[in-house]
Enzyme design. Structure first.
Site, PDB file in Angstrom:
ATOM      1  N   PHE A  10       0.828  -1.221   0.000  1.00 37.89           N
ATOM      2  CA  PHE A  10       0.000   0.000   0.000  1.00 37.89           C
ATOM      3  C   PHE A  10       0.863   1.271   0.000  1.00 37.89           C
ATOM      4  CE2 PHE A  10      -2.221   2.806   3.345  1.00 37.89           C
ATOM      5  CZ  PHE A  10      -2.792   3.635   2.395  1.00 37.89           C
ATOM      6  N   LEU A  33       6.244  -9.965  -2.625  1.00 33.58           N
ATOM      7  CA  LEU A  33       4.886 -10.222  -3.140  1.00 33.58           C
ATOM      8  C   LEU A  33       4.152 -11.245  -2.274  1.00 33.58           C
ATOM      9  CD1 LEU A  33       5.371 -10.097  -7.042  1.00 33.58           C
ATOM     10  CD2 LEU A  33       4.659  -8.267  -5.480  1.00 33.58           C
ATOM     11  N   THR A  34       3.994 -10.904  -1.016  1.00 33.28           N
ATOM     12  CA  THR A  34       3.117 -11.674  -0.135  1.00 33.28           C
ATOM     13  C   THR A  34       1.679 -11.380  -0.558  1.00 33.28           C
ATOM     14  OG1 THR A  34       2.786  -9.882   1.439  1.00 33.28           O
ATOM     15  CG2 THR A  34       4.741 -11.291   1.781  1.00 33.28           C
ATOM     16  N   THR A 132       5.980   2.647  12.785  1.00 35.60           N
ATOM     17  CA  THR A 132       4.588   2.962  13.142  1.00 35.60           C
ATOM     18  C   THR A 132       4.485   3.594  14.526  1.00 35.60           C
ATOM     19  OG1 THR A 132       2.542   1.843  13.787  1.00 35.60           O
ATOM     20  CG2 THR A 132       4.477   0.509  13.846  1.00 35.60           C
ATOM     21  N   ASP A 133       3.390   4.313  14.746  1.00 37.49           N
ATOM     22  CA  ASP A 133       3.140   4.867  16.087  1.00 37.49           C
ATOM     23  C   ASP A 133       2.734   3.774  17.081  1.00 37.49           C
ATOM     24  OD1 ASP A 133       0.580   4.327  15.061  1.00 37.49           O
ATOM     25  OD2 ASP A 133      -0.239   6.313  15.521  1.00 37.49           O
ATOM     26  N   GLU A 134       2.398   2.565  16.553  1.00 39.97           N
ATOM     27  CA  GLU A 134       1.895   1.516  17.451  1.00 39.97           C
ATOM     28  C   GLU A 134       2.966   1.007  18.406  1.00 39.97           C
ATOM     29  OE1 GLU A 134      -0.810  -1.252  15.634  1.00 39.97           O
ATOM     30  OE2 GLU A 134      -1.269   0.136  14.015  1.00 39.97           O
ATOM     31  N   TYR A 158       2.320  -7.542  16.156  1.00 32.19           N
ATOM     32  CA  TYR A 158       2.756  -6.618  15.090  1.00 32.19           C
ATOM     33  C   TYR A 158       3.607  -5.493  15.672  1.00 32.19           C
ATOM     34  CZ  TYR A 158       2.508  -2.561  11.988  1.00 32.19           C
ATOM     35  OH  TYR A 158       2.834  -1.446  11.246  1.00 32.19           O
ATOM     36  N   SER A 159       3.065  -4.788  16.660  1.00 35.61           N
ATOM     37  CA  SER A 159       3.798  -3.610  17.152  1.00 35.61           C
ATOM     38  C   SER A 159       5.084  -4.020  17.871  1.00 35.61           C
ATOM     39  CB  SER A 159       2.907  -2.735  18.047  1.00 35.61           C
ATOM     40  OG  SER A 159       2.340  -3.462  19.098  1.00 35.61           O
ATOM     41  N   LYS A 162       7.620  -4.589  15.164  1.00 37.80           N
ATOM     42  CA  LYS A 162       8.095  -3.315  14.611  1.00 37.80           C
ATOM     43  C   LYS A 162       9.017  -2.623  15.620  1.00 37.80           C
ATOM     44  CE  LYS A 162       7.217  -1.464  11.213  1.00 37.80           C
ATOM     45  NZ  LYS A 162       7.837  -1.525   9.857  1.00 37.80           N
TER      46      LYS A 162
HETATM   47  P1  NAD Z   1       1.465  -3.620   3.279  1.00 37.03           P
HETATM   48  O1  NAD Z   1       1.186  -4.834   4.083  1.00 37.03           O
HETATM   49  O2  NAD Z   1       0.404  -3.057   2.383  1.00 37.03           O
HETATM   50  O3  NAD Z   1       2.731  -3.874   2.332  1.00 37.03           O
HETATM   51  C1  NAD Z   1       3.885  -4.550   2.765  1.00 37.03           C
HETATM   52  C2  NAD Z   1       4.697  -4.928   1.532  1.00 37.03           C
HETATM   53  O4  NAD Z   1       5.898  -5.591   1.999  1.00 37.03           O
HETATM   54  C3  NAD Z   1       3.985  -5.909   0.600  1.00 37.03           C
HETATM   55  O5  NAD Z   1       4.137  -5.493  -0.731  1.00 37.03           O
HETATM   56  C4  NAD Z   1       4.687  -7.240   0.853  1.00 37.03           C
HETATM   57  O6  NAD Z   1       4.704  -8.099  -0.279  1.00 37.03           O
HETATM   58  C5  NAD Z   1       6.087  -6.765   1.221  1.00 37.03           C
HETATM   59  N1  NAD Z   1       6.822  -7.741   2.043  1.00 37.03           N
HETATM   60  C6  NAD Z   1       6.366  -8.420   3.135  1.00 37.03           C
HETATM   61  N2  NAD Z   1       7.330  -9.219   3.616  1.00 37.03           N
HETATM   62  C7  NAD Z   1       8.427  -9.023   2.834  1.00 37.03           C
HETATM   63  C8  NAD Z   1       9.743  -9.543   2.848  1.00 37.03           C
HETATM   64  N3  NAD Z   1      10.118 -10.441   3.759  1.00 37.03           N
HETATM   65  N4  NAD Z   1      10.621  -9.131   1.907  1.00 37.03           N
HETATM   66  C9  NAD Z   1      10.233  -8.226   0.958  1.00 37.03           C
HETATM   67  N5  NAD Z   1       8.994  -7.706   0.900  1.00 37.03           N
HETATM   68  C10 NAD Z   1       8.106  -8.099   1.824  1.00 37.03           C
HETATM   69  O7  NAD Z   1       1.978  -2.542   4.312  1.00 37.03           O
HETATM   70  P2  NAD Z   1       1.850  -0.945   4.280  1.00 37.03           P
HETATM   71  O8  NAD Z   1       0.587  -0.555   4.922  1.00 37.03           O
HETATM   72  O9  NAD Z   1       2.174  -0.452   2.930  1.00 37.03           O
HETATM   73  O10 NAD Z   1       3.027  -0.569   5.289  1.00 37.03           O
HETATM   74  C11 NAD Z   1       4.353  -0.340   4.834  1.00 37.03           C
HETATM   75  C12 NAD Z   1       5.237  -0.027   6.008  1.00 37.03           C
HETATM   76  O11 NAD Z   1       4.758   1.114   6.697  1.00 37.03           O
HETATM   77  C13 NAD Z   1       5.305  -1.146   7.056  1.00 37.03           C
HETATM   78  O12 NAD Z   1       6.629  -1.248   7.509  1.00 37.03           O
HETATM   79  C14 NAD Z   1       4.374  -0.683   8.152  1.00 37.03           C
HETATM   80  O13 NAD Z   1       4.773  -1.197   9.408  1.00 37.03           O
HETATM   81  C15 NAD Z   1       4.552   0.810   8.066  1.00 37.03           C
HETATM   82  N6  NAD Z   1       3.403   1.619   8.507  1.00 37.03           N
HETATM   83  C16 NAD Z   1       2.162   1.370   8.010  1.00 37.03           C
HETATM   84  C17 NAD Z   1       1.088   2.177   8.411  1.00 37.03           C
HETATM   85  C18 NAD Z   1      -0.301   1.964   7.852  1.00 37.03           C
HETATM   86  O14 NAD Z   1      -1.236   2.612   8.319  1.00 37.03           O
HETATM   87  N7  NAD Z   1      -0.495   1.121   6.862  1.00 37.03           N
HETATM   88  C19 NAD Z   1       1.301   3.220   9.312  1.00 37.03           C
HETATM   89  C20 NAD Z   1       2.607   3.434   9.812  1.00 37.03           C
HETATM   90  C21 NAD Z   1       3.640   2.633   9.385  1.00 37.03           C
HETATM   91  P1  TYD Z   2      -6.683  -1.393  11.191  1.00 41.87           P
HETATM   92  O1  TYD Z   2      -7.050  -0.743   9.902  1.00 41.87           O
HETATM   93  O2  TYD Z   2      -6.526  -2.881  11.231  1.00 41.87           O
HETATM   94  O3  TYD Z   2      -5.356  -0.662  11.697  1.00 41.87           O
HETATM   95  P2  TYD Z   2      -4.599  -0.740  13.153  1.00 41.87           P
HETATM   96  O4  TYD Z   2      -5.136  -1.892  13.913  1.00 41.87           O
HETATM   97  O5  TYD Z   2      -3.185  -0.934  12.741  1.00 41.87           O
HETATM   98  O6  TYD Z   2      -4.856   0.583  13.792  1.00 41.87           O
HETATM   99  O7  TYD Z   2      -7.753  -0.995  12.276  1.00 41.87           O
HETATM  100  C1  TYD Z   2      -8.034   0.349  12.584  1.00 41.87           C
HETATM  101  C2  TYD Z   2      -9.036   0.371  13.710  1.00 41.87           C
HETATM  102  O8  TYD Z   2     -10.271  -0.164  13.237  1.00 41.87           O
HETATM  103  C3  TYD Z   2      -8.619  -0.492  14.881  1.00 41.87           C
HETATM  104  O9  TYD Z   2      -9.012   0.154  16.102  1.00 41.87           O
HETATM  105  C4  TYD Z   2      -9.418  -1.773  14.699  1.00 41.87           C
HETATM  106  C5  TYD Z   2     -10.682  -1.289  14.018  1.00 41.87           C
HETATM  107  N1  TYD Z   2     -11.315  -2.253  13.083  1.00 41.87           N
HETATM  108  C6  TYD Z   2     -12.680  -2.560  13.210  1.00 41.87           C
HETATM  109  O10 TYD Z   2     -13.389  -2.018  14.090  1.00 41.87           O
HETATM  110  N2  TYD Z   2     -13.231  -3.450  12.342  1.00 41.87           N
HETATM  111  C7  TYD Z   2     -12.507  -4.063  11.379  1.00 41.87           C
HETATM  112  O11 TYD Z   2     -13.062  -4.922  10.628  1.00 41.87           O
HETATM  113  C8  TYD Z   2     -11.121  -3.743  11.251  1.00 41.87           C
HETATM  114  C9  TYD Z   2     -10.261  -4.390  10.186  1.00 41.87           C
HETATM  115  C10 TYD Z   2     -10.572  -2.823  12.121  1.00 41.87           C
END
Ligand code: NAD
Ligand code: TYD
Length: 353
Positions: A10, A33-34, A132-134, A158-159, A162
């Site tokens: 993403f 490409l998971t 992440t902030d988590e 997860y957190s 990280k």
């Molecule tokens: P995502 O799950 O959408 O994408 C992760 C990508 O990493 C995927 O394309 C996957 O194929 C690839 N990947 C997984 N394991 C791998 C490996 N071993 N080697 C190579 N590639 C691998 O995640 P995202 O939401 O795009 O998040 C990206 C980064 O940002 C993460 O490190 C996440 O912790 C961090 N982050 C995400 C958010 C959020 O809200 N999504 C917020 C803060 C930080």
């Molecule tokens: P999520 O998008 O999984 O992000 P994170 O857990 O990393 O913050 O979830 C965001 C918030 O939404 C979290 O408090 C959990 C809640 N949530 C639901 O209430 N229903 C759902 O189906 C999902 C996926 C998340």
């Protein structure tokens, strides 16, 4: 060139597209490409010679060492991770493997290669770790937002994974002098968000006439940032961040989950009304809470604003409309990500709630 890991996910795919739209500098994109990685996110770059895609694991030391020697990147931006809290609860192994062991292997190979660079290249190199902030844990309702000095108190697998990776990055800077930067960002939303996370799941389920599953009382608070603002923050930190520092990135936009879901319903009611004239809000269903569910996250983003002049451009009101419109305009992308594996996940996560 720069090496981006996880650039088919993403945030990574948004970052790569924004980077190439603004710069001539090529991107080497390493992604395993998971289930979360999707080359369709990068379809617009198919014929762009500035984008080199390699399918592989950040934990594969031989592969990463070869790529570093061949491409000599001036920076690595590490997005690659397992990123979904619910999946980390039902199956933490992959989180330990990629987020901890994978990041360790990436750091270790990078250190070996970086140490033999000439002094100028060594000084100019950057390893930017996207976190992440988590990692900071959960905030009381009246507590001040997370600063960079807040103690690490991760609560989910997860957190915790990280947090471990952040500590390794810190140690490699402190011990070996590897020029690292770390960003800790709040929840992102926007185009190409996999519909297992709150916002895209609600949009996709609403349009499909399915229940909108709100965990617990829906009063958990997240601090939402439009993905393109996260990408601009990372570019700014890469450009001007002080080596060894961490920067919190956030949108000053705290919202309770239930309010987000209601807002999405209101927008959809206007943009694509239900055929029976009812509001999509009728589909909201409260379900069993997530175990160990963090109550509130909030980012204090004053350091990155003060030191680097970065501020988000989107408000939640503008960003959410762009996001919903993107999902309405990209039903082929949505259909394609809803494969058998995705349906299995929905059954396992929601079937017993
Ligand atoms: P995502 O799950 O959408 O994408 C992760 C990508 O990493 C995927 O394309 C996957 O194929 C690839 N990947 C997984 N394991 C791998 C490996 N071993 N080697 C190579 N590639 C691998 O995640 P995202 O939401 O795009 O998040 C990206 C980064 O940002 C993460 O490190 C996440 O912790 C961090 N982050 C995400 C958010 C959020 O809200 N999504 C917020 C803060 C930080
Ligand atoms: P999520 O998008 O999984 O992000 P994170 O857990 O990393 O913050 O979830 C965001 C918030 O939404 C979290 O408090 C959990 C809640 N949530 C639901 O209430 N229903 C759902 O189906 C999902 C996926 C998340």
């Amino acid at each position: 060139m720069i090496l981006v890991t996880g650039g088919a996910g993403f945030i990574g795919s948004n970052f790569v597209m924004d980077w190439l739209a603004q710069s001539d500098e090529p991107v080497l994109n390493l992604d395993k490409l998971t289930y979360a990685g999707n080359l369709q996110n990068l379809a617009s770059l198919k014929d762009n010679p500035q984008h080199v895609f390699v399918q592989g694991d950040i934990g594969d030391k031989t592969l990463v060492a070869d790529l570093l020697v061949q491409y000599q990147p001036r920076a690595i931006i590490n997005f690659a991770a397992e990123s979904h809290v619910d999946r980390s609860i039902s199956g933490p192994d992959d989180f330990i493997q990629t987020n901890i062991v994978g990041t360790f292997n990436l750091l270790e190979v990078t250190r070996g290669w970086w140490q033999q660079l000439d002094d100028d290249k060594k000084a100019g190199f950057r390893f930017l770790h996207v976190s992440t902030d988590e990692v900071y844990g959960s905030l009381a309702l009246d507590a001040p937002a997370f600063t960079e000095e807040h103690p690490y108190e991760p609560n989910s697998p997860y957190s915790a994974s990280k947090a471990a990776s952040d500590h390794l990055v810190r140690a490699y800077q402190h011990t070996y002098g590897l020029p690292t930067l770390t960003t800790n960002c709040s929840n992102n939303y926007g185009p190409y968000h996999f519909p297992e996370k709150l916002i895209p799941l609600m949009i996709v389920n609403a349009l499909a006439g399915k229940p909108l599953p709100v965990y617990g009382d829906g009063m958990q608070i997240r601090d939402w940032l439009y993905v393109k603002d996260h990408c601009s923050a990372i570019r700014r930190v890469l450009e001007a961040g002080r080596v060894g520092e961490t920067y919190n990135v956030g949108g000053w936009n705290e919202k309770a989950n239930i309010d987000i879901v209601k807002l999405i319903c209101q927008h959809l009611d206007k943009l694509q009304p239900r055929s029976d004239g009812q509001s999509y809000a009728a589909q909201i269903t409260f379900v069993k809470d997530r175990p160990g569910h963090d109550r509130r996250y909030a980012i204090d983003a004053r350091k990155i604003e003060r030191e680097l002049g970065w501020k988000p451009e989107e408000t939640f009101e503008t960003g959410i409309v762009k996001t919903i419109s993107w999902y309405l305009d990209n039903d082929a992308w949505v259909d394609n990500v809803q494969t058998g594996a995705y349906r299995e996940w929905l059954a396992s996560n929601y079937g017993s709630r």
